[in-house]
Design a protein around this motif. Structure first.
Motif, PDB file in Angstrom:
ATOM      1  N   ALA A 107       0.708  -1.228   0.008  1.00  0.00           N
ATOM      2  CA  ALA A 107       0.005  -0.147   0.188  1.00  0.00           C
ATOM      3  C   ALA A 107       0.834   1.377  -0.009  1.00  0.00           C
ATOM      4  CB  ALA A 107      -0.873  -0.019   1.056  1.00  0.00           C
ATOM      5  N   VAL A 108       2.148   1.169   0.818  1.00  0.00           N
ATOM      6  CA  VAL A 108       2.741   2.352   0.906  1.00  0.00           C
ATOM      7  C   VAL A 108       3.501   2.605  -0.468  1.00  0.00           C
ATOM      8  CG1 VAL A 108       4.966   3.319   2.207  1.00  0.00           C
ATOM      9  CG2 VAL A 108       2.804   2.292   3.602  1.00  0.00           C
ATOM     10  N   ILE A 109       4.178   1.652  -0.949  1.00  0.00           N
ATOM     11  CA  ILE A 109       5.019   1.792  -1.984  1.00  0.00           C
ATOM     12  C   ILE A 109       4.546   1.931  -3.209  1.00  0.00           C
ATOM     13  CG2 ILE A 109       5.050  -0.585  -3.122  1.00  0.00           C
ATOM     14  CD1 ILE A 109       8.134   1.889  -1.783  1.00  0.00           C
ATOM     15  N   ALA A 110       3.156   1.881  -3.484  1.00  0.00           N
ATOM     16  CA  ALA A 110       2.246   2.233  -4.483  1.00  0.00           C
ATOM     17  C   ALA A 110       2.224   3.812  -4.627  1.00  0.00           C
ATOM     18  CB  ALA A 110       1.016   1.853  -4.451  1.00  0.00           C
ATOM     19  N   GLU A 111       2.223   4.104  -3.635  1.00  0.00           N
ATOM     20  CA  GLU A 111       2.538   5.971  -3.410  1.00  0.00           C
ATOM     21  C   GLU A 111       3.872   6.495  -3.522  1.00  0.00           C
ATOM     22  OE1 GLU A 111       0.207   7.982  -0.607  1.00  0.00           O
ATOM     23  OE2 GLU A 111      -0.938   6.042   0.136  1.00  0.00           O
ATOM     24  N   ALA A 112       4.697   5.493  -2.957  1.00  0.00           N
ATOM     25  CA  ALA A 112       6.147   5.830  -3.124  1.00  0.00           C
ATOM     26  C   ALA A 112       6.959   5.765  -4.370  1.00  0.00           C
ATOM     27  CB  ALA A 112       7.062   5.339  -1.815  1.00  0.00           C
ATOM     28  N   LEU A 113       6.824   4.844  -4.932  1.00  0.00           N
ATOM     29  CA  LEU A 113       7.434   4.483  -6.104  1.00  0.00           C
ATOM     30  C   LEU A 113       7.546   5.893  -7.337  1.00  0.00           C
ATOM     31  CD1 LEU A 113       7.365   0.817  -6.826  1.00  0.00           C
ATOM     32  CD2 LEU A 113       9.641   2.151  -6.515  1.00  0.00           C
ATOM     33  N   PRO A 114       6.237   6.158  -7.739  1.00  0.00           N
ATOM     34  CA  PRO A 114       6.391   7.074  -8.449  1.00  0.00           C
ATOM     35  C   PRO A 114       6.878   8.406  -7.942  1.00  0.00           C
ATOM     36  CG  PRO A 114       4.199   6.018  -8.289  1.00  0.00           C
ATOM     37  CD  PRO A 114       5.043   5.573  -7.088  1.00  0.00           C
ATOM     38  N   ALA A 115       6.992   8.770  -6.923  1.00  0.00           N
ATOM     39  CA  ALA A 115       7.615   9.693  -6.481  1.00  0.00           C
ATOM     40  C   ALA A 115       8.878   9.842  -5.951  1.00  0.00           C
ATOM     41  CB  ALA A 115       6.820  10.540  -5.141  1.00  0.00           C
TER      42      ALA A 115
END
Length: 290
Positions: free
Chosen positions: A80-88
């Protein structure tokens, strides 16, 4: 790895549970620019006075960071967290995945990182609250020579021992499952021996006395055995966490005889169901008292 990072790496720590918070303090205390984030904002409160910067969201935490650490409870939380983190993440960033999530999830995360052009280091750690606070964890590592060299200042801040399991994920996560199966075994084993002594009319402390200095002795058995005798179950490593890891080990080894892992699953499960889910793993002692 993408673009080469230069100088001292900046670090983002995602997850401020017992281990993540302690690791963030060690990293920021070592002089590395550190940003922290946690899903429950209250856990970040202790960082309000610095030296780490508290981010309001995942994207803000990882923006520009050279190294992004995930230290979360399980694969679902990391996903859940990395779905937001990777693109950023910056294209030169390295994802240092320290959560214990098993081999299948680690493989998926490594593939997701590669698809996003982000370097990935499989890096679970051995140790509980006290070693994390002291910076004396053991880092289990799988990654390229280049990536491991780049994250070395971060590893040096949190660990005093490194074991390289391989050149790529999920080798380090495989080693972590093997090691936590042993932690589960030795902790349940000393609980069983103390209980046998008590059931046979002996003072259970005699077990630790007899064990002390013998070939079969270990500091861990003495530590957890002493906690059991004192009823000291303040969490260093929660029962629910070790139970998760035992079940991950079972899932990863379907072709291996699982009699011992099944017994450990039952014992730690009984302790969790009996109210000790968030107590220290020494509370497996309670599963022998029924």
């Amino acid at each position: 790895m993408g673009e080469q990072m230069s100088g001292t790496p900046s670090v983002a720590v995602l997850g401020l549970g017992t281990m993540g918070a302690a690791m963030a303090r060690r990293i920021s205390g070592a002089g590395l620019a550190t940003t922290v984030w946690n899903r429950s904002a209250g856990r970040a409160g202790s960082f309000a006075e610095g030296p780490a910067r508290v981010a309001a969201d995942v994207a803000g935490a990882v923006a520009g960071a050279d190294v992004v650490i995930t230290m979360l409870f399980d694969a679902a939380a990391v996903e859940a967290v990395i779905a937001e983190a990777l693109p950023a993440m910056a294209r030169h960033a390295i994802w240092l995945q320290c959560s214990t999530v098993g081999m299948e999830a680690t493989g998926r995360f490594a593939a997701a990182a590669a698809a996003a052009g982000i370097a990935f280091v499989d890096a679970p750690v051995l140790g509980t609250k006290a070693p994390a606070e002291a910076g004396t964890l053991t880092a289990l590592l799988a990654g390229s020579d280049e990536d491991l060299a780049a994250v070395e200042p971060v590893i040096a801040a949190i660990a005093t021992k490194k074991v390289r399991a391989g050149d790529a994920a999920p080798a380090a996560s495989a080693l972590k499952l093997a090691m936590n199966a042993w932690i589960a075994t030795i902790t349940a084993g000393i609980a069983q021996s103390l209980t046998i002594a008590a059931r046979l009319g002996l003072e259970p402390a005699l077990v630790l006395e007899a064990l002390h200095g013998a070939a079969a002795d270990s500091p861990y058995a003495q530590l957890k055995g002493g906690a059991m005798l004192q009823g000291g179950f303040e969490a260093q490593f929660e029962v629910v966490g070790l139970l998760k890891d035992v079940r991950l080990a079972r899932e990863a080894t379907p072709g291996m005889p699982q009699h011992l892992l099944a017994a450990l699953d039952e014992l730690y499960g009984a302790a969790a169901d009996g109210g000790a889910a968030h107590a220290d793993i020494a509370a497996v002692w309670q599963a022998f008292q029924d």
